[in-house]
Design a protein around this motif. Structure first.
Motif, short mmCIF file in Angstrom:
data_model
loop_
_atom_site.label_atom_id
_atom_site.label_comp_id
_atom_site.label_asym_id
_atom_site.label_seq_id
_atom_site.Cartn_x
_atom_site.Cartn_y
_atom_site.Cartn_z
N LYS A 26 0.86 -1.17 0.00
CA LYS A 26 0.00 0.00 0.00
C LYS A 26 0.90 1.22 0.00
CE LYS A 26 -4.00 1.74 2.59
NZ LYS A 26 -4.82 1.56 3.79
N LEU A 27 0.49 2.25 -0.72
CA LEU A 27 1.24 3.49 -0.77
C LEU A 27 0.50 4.56 0.03
CD1 LEU A 27 2.24 3.62 -4.54
CD2 LEU A 27 3.59 2.77 -2.63
N PHE A 28 1.28 5.47 0.63
CA PHE A 28 0.73 6.54 1.45
C PHE A 28 1.44 7.83 1.09
CE2 PHE A 28 0.69 2.63 3.80
CZ PHE A 28 -0.60 2.57 4.30
N ALA A 29 0.69 8.89 0.88
CA ALA A 29 1.27 10.22 0.71
C ALA A 29 1.31 10.86 2.10
CB ALA A 29 0.45 11.05 -0.25
N VAL A 30 2.49 11.08 2.59
CA VAL A 30 2.67 11.67 3.91
C VAL A 30 3.17 13.10 3.73
CG1 VAL A 30 4.00 11.52 6.06
CG2 VAL A 30 3.19 9.43 4.94
N PRO A 31 2.52 14.06 4.37
CA PRO A 31 3.00 15.45 4.26
C PRO A 31 4.47 15.54 4.67
CG PRO A 31 0.87 15.41 5.33
CD PRO A 31 1.32 13.97 5.22
N TRP A 32 5.24 16.23 3.87
CA TRP A 32 6.69 16.36 4.12
C TRP A 32 6.97 16.84 5.53
CZ3 TRP A 32 10.65 14.19 2.20
CH2 TRP A 32 11.92 14.70 2.39
N ARG A 33 6.13 17.76 6.02
CA ARG A 33 6.34 18.32 7.36
C ARG A 33 6.08 17.32 8.49
NH1 ARG A 33 6.24 24.22 7.20
NH2 ARG A 33 6.03 24.83 5.04
N ALA A 34 5.48 16.18 8.17
CA ALA A 34 5.22 15.15 9.19
C ALA A 34 6.45 14.29 9.44
CB ALA A 34 4.03 14.28 8.77
N LEU A 35 7.45 14.41 8.59
CA LEU A 35 8.66 13.59 8.71
C LEU A 35 9.78 14.35 9.39
CD1 LEU A 35 8.65 12.15 5.10
CD2 LEU A 35 8.13 10.88 7.18
N GLN A 36 10.60 13.63 10.11
CA GLN A 36 11.80 14.20 10.72
C GLN A 36 12.97 13.34 10.28
OE1 GLN A 36 11.24 14.30 14.94
NE2 GLN A 36 9.76 15.95 14.84
N LEU A 37 14.05 13.97 9.87
CA LEU A 37 15.23 13.25 9.43
C LEU A 37 16.07 12.83 10.63
CD1 LEU A 37 16.99 12.26 7.09
CD2 LEU A 37 18.08 14.51 7.07
N ASP A 38 16.38 11.55 10.70
CA ASP A 38 17.27 10.99 11.72
C ASP A 38 18.62 10.78 11.03
OD1 ASP A 38 18.72 9.41 13.49
OD2 ASP A 38 17.15 7.90 13.74
N THR A 39 19.48 11.81 11.06
CA THR A 39 20.74 11.76 10.33
C THR A 39 21.68 10.70 10.89
OG1 THR A 39 21.61 13.56 11.69
CG2 THR A 39 20.66 14.15 9.55
N GLU A 40 21.59 10.44 12.19
CA GLU A 40 22.47 9.45 12.81
C GLU A 40 22.22 8.05 12.25
OE1 GLU A 40 23.13 7.65 17.23
OE2 GLU A 40 22.93 9.83 17.06
#
Length: 131
Positions: A68-82
Motif C-alpha cells: 500500500k502506498l501513502f502520501a505523507v506530508p513532508w512536514r510530518a517527517l523528521q530526518l534521523d541523520t544518525e
C-alpha cells in the motif's frame, strides 16, 4: 527542521538545508519506537510553490505485491541523520488504517479535499493555511 531554500532552521521540512531528492528515495521510515513503517518511494513537488509537498511511502506487501502506498506530508517527517532514516510519529496500527492507495491508482494530490484529509490525519493541517 530546516528551510529547504535558505538552509535555516526556521521553517520547512526535515533535514539539512539542501539534499538531492533521489538520495532520499529508498530511505527507511520508522516510528519513534524504531519500528519500521515503510520506505520512501517517491518525492512529490508542488510545482506552483517549488516546495516538497509529500513523501510517498510504501508499507506492507511482499516483493511489491499487496503493498500500500501513502502520501505523507513532508512536514510530518523528521530526518534521523544518525541512523540515515526518517521518523514519522505514527504507530504501525494507525498506518494500516491511514488513507492510502494502490500503485496503479494514485489519487489527485492537487485536490484540496484530499489534501485536507491527509494533513488532518497526520496532524499537519495547522502548518499550512490552505488545509
Amino acid at each position: 527542521m530546516s528551510d529547504m531554500k535558505s538552509g535555516g532552521p526556521e521553517a520547512g521540512g526535515p533535514g539539512p538545508g539542501l539534499m538531492g531528492a533521489t538520495t532520499l528515495v529508498g530511505d527507511d521510515v520508522c516510528n519513534p519506537h524504531g519500528e519500521d513503517v515503510g520506505e520512501i518511494k517517491e518525492i512529490m513537488l508542488d510545482m506552483r510553490s517549488g516546495e516538497v509537498a509529500y513523501a510517498v511511502l510504501s508499507f506492507g506487501g511482499f516483493l511489491g505485491m499487496g503493498e500500500k502506498l501513502f502520501a505523507v506530508p513532508w512536514r510530518a517527517l523528521q530526518l534521523d541523520t544518525e541512523n540515515k532514516r526518517f521518523v514519522l510519529n505514527v504507530d504501525q496500527d494507525r498506518l494500516k488504517n491511514a488513507p492510502g492507495f494502490h500503485k496503479s491508482n494514485w489519487p489527485d494530490m492537487a485536490d484540496q479535499s484530499w489534501a485536507r484529509e491527509i494533513h488532518t490525519y497526520y496532524g499537519t493541517a495547522g502548518d499550512d493555511p490552505r488545509y
